[in-house]
Design an enzyme around this catalytic site. Structure first.
Site, mmCIF file in Angstrom:
data_model
loop_
_atom_site.group_PDB
_atom_site.id
_atom_site.type_symbol
_atom_site.label_atom_id
_atom_site.label_comp_id
_atom_site.label_asym_id
_atom_site.label_seq_id
_atom_site.Cartn_x
_atom_site.Cartn_y
_atom_site.Cartn_z
ATOM 1 N N GLN A 1 -16.094 75.509 -17.648
ATOM 2 C CA GLN A 1 -15.307 75.027 -19.007
ATOM 3 C C GLN A 1 -16.324 74.300 -20.343
ATOM 4 O O GLN A 1 -17.050 74.290 -21.101
ATOM 5 C CB GLN A 1 -13.798 74.231 -19.629
ATOM 6 C CG GLN A 1 -12.679 75.586 -19.218
ATOM 7 C CD GLN A 1 -11.704 75.495 -19.817
ATOM 8 O OE1 GLN A 1 -11.591 74.748 -19.709
ATOM 9 N NE2 GLN A 1 -10.921 76.690 -19.270
ATOM 10 N N LEU B 1 -7.363 83.427 -22.113
ATOM 11 C CA LEU B 1 -8.642 84.396 -22.704
ATOM 12 C C LEU B 1 -8.212 83.886 -23.769
ATOM 13 O O LEU B 1 -9.787 83.635 -23.812
ATOM 14 C CB LEU B 1 -8.548 85.953 -22.736
ATOM 15 C CG LEU B 1 -9.195 86.111 -23.160
ATOM 16 C CD1 LEU B 1 -10.931 85.608 -21.634
ATOM 17 C CD2 LEU B 1 -10.215 87.642 -22.480
ATOM 18 N N ASP C 1 -7.899 80.766 -25.704
ATOM 19 C CA ASP C 1 -9.037 79.553 -25.762
ATOM 20 C C ASP C 1 -10.105 78.881 -25.265
ATOM 21 O O ASP C 1 -10.449 78.650 -25.492
ATOM 22 C CB ASP C 1 -7.534 78.667 -25.129
ATOM 23 C CG ASP C 1 -7.450 78.704 -24.465
ATOM 24 O OD1 ASP C 1 -8.557 78.116 -22.832
ATOM 25 O OD2 ASP C 1 -6.194 78.868 -23.600
ATOM 26 N N GLN C 2 -10.346 80.304 -23.906
ATOM 27 C CA GLN C 2 -11.672 79.980 -23.318
ATOM 28 C C GLN C 2 -12.738 80.840 -23.795
ATOM 29 O O GLN C 2 -12.967 80.071 -23.906
ATOM 30 C CB GLN C 2 -11.720 80.442 -21.670
ATOM 31 C CG GLN C 2 -10.296 80.430 -21.542
ATOM 32 C CD GLN C 2 -10.129 80.509 -19.557
ATOM 33 O OE1 GLN C 2 -11.315 80.301 -19.236
ATOM 34 N NE2 GLN C 2 -9.330 81.233 -19.498
ATOM 35 N N HIS D 1 -2.392 75.307 -26.921
ATOM 36 C CA HIS D 1 -3.603 74.850 -26.263
ATOM 37 C C HIS D 1 -5.160 75.458 -27.327
ATOM 38 O O HIS D 1 -6.121 74.550 -27.463
ATOM 39 C CB HIS D 1 -4.109 75.771 -24.785
ATOM 40 C CG HIS D 1 -5.063 74.754 -23.994
ATOM 41 N ND1 HIS D 1 -4.687 73.837 -23.391
ATOM 42 C CD2 HIS D 1 -6.044 75.760 -23.086
ATOM 43 C CE1 HIS D 1 -5.726 73.494 -22.323
ATOM 44 N NE2 HIS D 1 -6.650 74.678 -22.379
#
Length: 366
Positions: free
Chosen positions: A100, A312, A314-315, A336
């Protein structure tokens, strides 16, 4: 210097990872305090330290306060340069979480980047590598050529899993005089992320895995079978692979993903719609419970009618912010995700609008 409060929101390590990635891309140094303040063990963990070590290699970054347990960090990025980087996290620290911080800057390097990472592939509170490969990565492959190979699994506590990633940039910061010019080009020319309709369910896939010492007990098969039974209400193909690996620590788990398309009976490669979930095995927890748990989580995601699962969401936020004019509808708007938005807007200014009634997040070109 940009200042961040690590105790904001859910107060986890994601604030630091998001900051490291966006600081490297935008070339804005930052200072973060109160790192992971409300966690049982506050401060930087091994995984965060090796994010910093990797970025020191990727962009000649400098850091103050980069030591285990540190609750404050100053980070000064340099120029991103494509190269091969070898990192051994030395624990079962999550490779997916490590990525990340490192993957997004690598996508905008001046030439290809190769990452050889040793650490944990399947652990608690982090996306397993199979989720990364089959749910998150398809969203990124529109913006760079990315190949990810799982060489070896690594379970808690010893880790030693191995992953190789090759990133071939399409949009290179080095082609522009400064970040603002690069940013403007990205917003104008890069594909958008628009995921607001779930579409038609096409198929369900998965990987059920375990360490080889659990093979005689058919752990991976039992996890898969329990998941298939729970998902049998959906009259679509279900294909769950079985995998056993020689690992330093025993472990098991299952990752499932549902594939949708807004085109009838045809998977849209350019706009992938995938909902993903996972469940981990534990000592004393029956394999059938693990499989059923994952299946129920996937059913919840499918029944939400959203095209983006809660993890997915927050990514993809950092990428959405960089390319702008993108929108997603998620099954759940988590703390999050809200915390990541806080960190992102520290670097890029007001970027997001949120419709909490419908769980829609938009990245707007303010």
């Amino acid at each position: 210097m940009i200042e961040l409060d690590g105790s904001h929101g859910e107060a986890g390590g994601s604030i630091c990872r998001v900051a490291l990635a966006l600081s490297t891309i935008t070339h804005q140094p930052f200072e973060i305090t109160n790192i992971r303040k409300r966690r049982l063990q506050s401060g930087l963990k091994h995984q965060h330290l090796f994010c910093i070590k990797a970025l020191e290699k990727l962009c000649s970054a400098k850091a103050n306060g980069a030591f285990l347990g540190s609750t404050s960090l100053q980070y000064f990025p340099g120029k991103i340069e494509g190269k091969t980087i070898d990192i051994d996290i030395q624990t079962a620290g999550s490779i997916s979480l490590f990525l990340q911080a490192v993957l997004l800057p690598s996508m905008f390097a001046d030439k290809p980047v190769r990452l050889n990472v040793i650490g944990g592939t399947d652990g608690k509170f982090a996306a397993p590598i199979d989720y990364f490969n089959n749910v998150f990565l398809p969203q990124l492959q529109k913006f760079a050529g990315i190949e990810c190979r799982l060489i070896k699994r690594g379970y808690y506590p010893k880790g030693n899993g191995k992953v190789q990633i090759k990133i071939d940039p399409i949009y290179k910061i080095s082609d522009f005089t400064d970040f603002n010019e690069f940013f403007a080009n990205l917003k104008k020319n890069a594909p958008k992320i628009n995921l607001t309709e779930q579409g038609n369910l096409i198929q369900i896939k998965g990987i059920s895995h375990a360490s080889s010492d659990l093979q005689n007990a058919n752990v991976a098969e039992r996890q898969a079978k329990a998941a298939e039974i729970a998902l049998s209400k959906y009259k679509y193909p279900i294909n769950i692979q079985i995998s056993y690996s020689e690992t330093l620590s025993p472990g098991s788990g299952i990752t499932l993903w549902a594939i949708f398309s807004t085109k009838k009976d045809e998977i849209d490669i350019k706009n992938p719609i995938r909902l993903g979930v996972d469940a981990l095995g534990e000592k004393g927890k029956k394999a059938e419970i693990v499989g059923k748990e994952a299946a129920q989580n996937l059913i919840n995601e499918i029944e939400s009618k959203a095209p983006v699962d809660m993890h997915l969401a927050d990514q993809v936020l950092s990428l959405m912010a960089l390319i702008s004019n993108s929108k997603i509808k998620t099954s759940k708007l988590t703390n999050h995700a809200k915390t990541n938005i806080y960190a992102i807007e520290k670097f890029l200014g007001k970027t997001f609008s949120i419709d909490e009634s419908d769980n829609i997040i938009s990245a707007v070109n303010y």
